[in-house]
Scaffold this motif. Structure first.
Motif, PDB file in Angstrom:
ATOM      1  N   GLN A 108       0.797  -1.108   0.071  1.00 58.59           N
ATOM      2  CA  GLN A 108       0.020  -0.160   0.080  1.00 58.59           C
ATOM      3  C   GLN A 108       0.814   1.265  -0.151  1.00 58.59           C
ATOM      4  OE1 GLN A 108      -2.641   1.290   3.319  1.00 58.59           O
ATOM      5  NE2 GLN A 108      -4.281   0.864   1.961  1.00 58.59           N
ATOM      6  N   ASN A 110       0.880   5.307   0.303  1.00 60.85           N
ATOM      7  CA  ASN A 110       0.005   6.595   0.746  1.00 60.85           C
ATOM      8  C   ASN A 110       0.010   7.694  -0.190  1.00 60.85           C
ATOM      9  OD1 ASN A 110      -0.636   5.093   2.944  1.00 60.85           O
ATOM     10  ND2 ASN A 110       1.440   6.050   4.081  1.00 60.85           N
ATOM     11  N   LEU A 140      -4.400   6.821  -1.740  1.00 63.34           N
ATOM     12  CA  LEU A 140      -4.003   5.396  -1.482  1.00 63.34           C
ATOM     13  C   LEU A 140      -3.803   4.455  -2.824  1.00 63.34           C
ATOM     14  CD1 LEU A 140      -5.886   4.638   1.755  1.00 63.34           C
ATOM     15  CD2 LEU A 140      -3.516   5.537   1.502  1.00 63.34           C
ATOM     16  N   ASN A 142      -2.919   0.577  -4.007  1.00 67.00           N
ATOM     17  CA  ASN A 142      -2.930  -0.792  -3.538  1.00 67.00           C
ATOM     18  C   ASN A 142      -2.341  -1.632  -4.977  1.00 67.00           C
ATOM     19  OD1 ASN A 142      -3.636  -0.753  -0.954  1.00 67.00           O
ATOM     20  ND2 ASN A 142      -5.620  -0.277  -1.712  1.00 67.00           N
ATOM     21  N   HIS A 178       4.140   0.068   2.378  1.00 65.32           N
ATOM     22  CA  HIS A 178       4.455  -0.864   3.560  1.00 65.32           C
ATOM     23  C   HIS A 178       3.137  -1.853   3.144  1.00 65.32           C
ATOM     24  CE1 HIS A 178       0.680   1.588   4.324  1.00 65.32           C
ATOM     25  NE2 HIS A 178       0.063   0.718   5.056  1.00 65.32           N
ATOM     26  N   ASN A 179       3.301  -3.082   3.935  1.00 68.29           N
ATOM     27  CA  ASN A 179       2.749  -4.270   3.673  1.00 68.29           C
ATOM     28  C   ASN A 179       1.389  -4.166   4.540  1.00 68.29           C
ATOM     29  OD1 ASN A 179       1.622  -6.956   3.850  1.00 68.29           O
ATOM     30  ND2 ASN A 179       3.507  -7.790   3.893  1.00 68.29           N
ATOM     31  N   SER A 180       0.208  -4.077   3.734  1.00 68.38           N
ATOM     32  CA  SER A 180      -0.974  -3.901   4.620  1.00 68.38           C
ATOM     33  C   SER A 180      -1.614  -5.050   5.176  1.00 68.38           C
ATOM     34  CB  SER A 180      -2.213  -3.396   3.651  1.00 68.38           C
ATOM     35  OG  SER A 180      -2.157  -4.671   2.575  1.00 68.38           O
ATOM     36  N   GLU A 181      -0.830  -5.928   5.108  1.00 68.93           N
ATOM     37  CA  GLU A 181      -1.257  -7.381   5.929  1.00 68.93           C
ATOM     38  C   GLU A 181      -0.341  -7.619   6.989  1.00 68.93           C
ATOM     39  OE1 GLU A 181      -2.402 -10.252   3.146  1.00 68.93           O
ATOM     40  OE2 GLU A 181      -3.850  -8.668   2.247  1.00 68.93           O
TER      41      GLU A 181
END
Length: 195
Positions: A108, A110, A140, A142, A178-181
């Motif tokens: 993700q 920003n 945002l 993804n 960043h890793n959203s998970e």
């Protein structure tokens, strides 16, 4: 509101209006250094002070050989100077980001900025940032980097910056996602000494 604060706010607004270019590439990077499976997933954060101390003592040193900390990262990266100039004839430095995992890695962002490149002095002072001359959308985004795939982020370097770069300085690239998970870092900053 002070003039400094207004300038800072205006600078933030201006950065919100542009983007940087990244492309997905199914081929692994041609110039990627040999890495064993156990070290491919480890990225090293550079201890600039240790690098300086080695250089001053006359010992052979290379930025990246000394580490402050080693963090497990999800992706691997490599920073290189492209063998082809940009369409405008500028030097291009590429951040190659590869997913060595057996699954797609969600990222993700920003803003419209995919990555940033800094020119750093040997003492750790930031001399220039690619993003200083850019504007980025504030939205945002993804993206999923598929297993085994490589994403390339290209940075065009102005001639005046290339002239300013000196032996002992280094390039530092950062993936701005960043890793959203997961809380595990996606990628540590990648380092390339100025030649």
């Amino acid at each position: 509101m002070s003039a400094t604060r207004i300038g800072s706010v205006l600078g933030t607004i201006l950065l919100a209006l542009g983007g940087c270019h990244a492309q997905n590439d199914a081929q692994p990077p041609a110039k990627q250094p040999d890495q064993t499976e156990s070290t491919r997933i480890r990225q090293v954060e550079v201890d600039v002070g240790a690098h300086q101390a080695l250089a001053k003592s006359g010992q052979k040193s290379h930025v990246g050989e000394k580490a402050v900390m080693v963090k497990e990262t999800t992706l691997t990266g490599y920073l290189q100077v492209s063998d082809k100039p940009s369409a405008r004839g500028l030097t291009v430095i590429q951040l190659l980001v590869t997913n060595p995992q057996s699954y797609g890695v969600p990222m993700q962002f920003n803003s419209g900025m995919t990555g940033d490149l800094w020119l750093m002095a040997a003492n750790g002072e930031r001399l220039w940032a690619w993003s200083d001359d850019m504007m980025f959308t504030q939205a945002l985004r993804n993206l999923t980097l598929a297993s085994g795939k490589t994403m390339t982020v290209n940075f065009d370097i102005p001639a005046k910056v290339m002239e300013r770069a000196r032996q002992g300085d280094y390039w530092q690239a950062r993936l701005m996602a960043h890793n959203s998970e997961s809380t595990k870092p996606l990628l540590m900053p990648q380092i390339l000494p100025v030649q």
